[in-house]
Design an enzyme around this catalytic site. Sequence first.
Site, PDB file in Angstrom:
ATOM      1  N   ASN A  86       0.827  -1.199   0.000  1.00 37.71           N
ATOM      2  CA  ASN A  86       0.000   0.000   0.000  1.00 37.71           C
ATOM      3  C   ASN A  86       0.867   1.257   0.000  1.00 37.71           C
ATOM      4  O   ASN A  86       2.097   1.184   0.013  1.00 37.71           O
ATOM      5  CB  ASN A  86      -0.950  -0.025   1.203  1.00 37.71           C
ATOM      6  CG  ASN A  86      -2.291   0.602   0.908  1.00 37.71           C
ATOM      7  OD1 ASN A  86      -2.369   1.667   0.303  1.00 37.71           O
ATOM      8  ND2 ASN A  86      -3.352  -0.063   1.325  1.00 37.71           N
ATOM      9  N   HIS A 116      22.969   3.687  12.539  1.00 41.79           N
ATOM     10  CA  HIS A 116      24.070   4.572  12.912  1.00 41.79           C
ATOM     11  C   HIS A 116      24.633   4.145  14.264  1.00 41.79           C
ATOM     12  O   HIS A 116      23.900   3.621  15.112  1.00 41.79           O
ATOM     13  CB  HIS A 116      23.586   6.022  12.984  1.00 41.79           C
ATOM     14  CG  HIS A 116      23.009   6.524  11.698  1.00 41.79           C
ATOM     15  ND1 HIS A 116      23.782   7.061  10.699  1.00 41.79           N
ATOM     16  CD2 HIS A 116      21.734   6.525  11.228  1.00 41.79           C
ATOM     17  CE1 HIS A 116      23.019   7.398   9.678  1.00 41.79           C
ATOM     18  NE2 HIS A 116      21.763   7.079   9.976  1.00 41.79           N
ATOM     19  N   GLY A 143      -0.471  -1.686   8.733  1.00 44.37           N
ATOM     20  CA  GLY A 143      -0.107  -0.288   8.539  1.00 44.37           C
ATOM     21  C   GLY A 143       0.819   0.244   9.617  1.00 44.37           C
ATOM     22  O   GLY A 143       0.730  -0.132  10.788  1.00 44.37           O
ATOM     23  N   THR A 166      12.124  -5.248  16.133  1.00 40.97           N
ATOM     24  CA  THR A 166      13.535  -5.033  16.474  1.00 40.97           C
ATOM     25  C   THR A 166      14.338  -6.324  16.478  1.00 40.97           C
ATOM     26  O   THR A 166      15.562  -6.274  16.576  1.00 40.97           O
ATOM     27  CB  THR A 166      13.648  -4.371  17.857  1.00 40.97           C
ATOM     28  OG1 THR A 166      13.103  -5.260  18.850  1.00 40.97           O
ATOM     29  CG2 THR A 166      12.900  -3.048  17.908  1.00 40.97           C
ATOM     30  N   ARG A 181       6.451  -8.209  19.858  1.00 45.79           N
ATOM     31  CA  ARG A 181       6.572  -9.476  20.575  1.00 45.79           C
ATOM     32  C   ARG A 181       5.531 -10.438  20.005  1.00 45.79           C
ATOM     33  O   ARG A 181       4.508 -10.013  19.473  1.00 45.79           O
ATOM     34  CB  ARG A 181       6.337  -9.285  22.072  1.00 45.79           C
ATOM     35  CG  ARG A 181       4.917  -8.907  22.403  1.00 45.79           C
ATOM     36  CD  ARG A 181       4.736  -8.446  23.836  1.00 45.79           C
ATOM     37  NE  ARG A 181       3.322  -8.283  24.167  1.00 45.79           N
ATOM     38  CZ  ARG A 181       2.577  -7.269  23.801  1.00 45.79           C
ATOM     39  NH1 ARG A 181       3.081  -6.300  23.052  1.00 45.79           N
ATOM     40  NH2 ARG A 181       1.310  -7.207  24.158  1.00 45.79           N
TER      41      ARG A 181
END
Length: 219
Positions: A86, A116, A143, A166, A181
């Site tokens: 989308n 970084h 989304g 992550t 999670r």
Amino acid sequence: MSKDPEYDRMLAGELYITDRIQQANREWPGKRLVQRINQLPADDLAGIIALEQKLFAGTHPDLYVQPPFEVDYGKHIKIGNHFYCNANAMFLDTNWITIGDNVKIGPRVNLLTAGHPIDAATRVSLLEFAKPIVIGNNTWLGGNVTVLPGVTIGNNVVIGAGAVVTHDIPDNVVAVGNPARVLREIGEADRARWQQEAEEYWAWREDSATPATTDNPHQ
């Protein structure tokens, strides 16, 4: 290996400096192509798809990314069969983004391979890094999902809207939250429910002989 050590370091996940990459390996061709795509009329589906086929690596006929969207290079994005994304996606592909078959991506999703250094002194020296992202087959990202550098998402996964991924996500689960999670496994009850609803839909279509309302198979 290319004859551009800085570019090689980027794709190897090592520290590098963008401005030292040779001009032949910079991101400008992909960015210019995306500008062309984003400027096409919304209903010029053939034109949009034709340019997207030139942009992405490993593409197939059933590919559609809803403009507008952005890339870093574009050529470091490898896409499988039956892909739909989308609008307002950000593919930051300073390293490889590999997407499997039958993947759907919601609006405003960020796939970010770039990172970084945490140490400020190192960061302000313009050193940066990039780690690859992998998204498995039959996976749906809702989304506003953000996927961070180095993450692999498994097959048959649902990532809930707004999640920040992550770390790696295993196969056959729903994952939500920030950081994302695993909420639960996707099991036989899910399959039975949705297959029943799909069968009811197709029976309704057959009974009503409802005509198709769009030429875009992805909408």
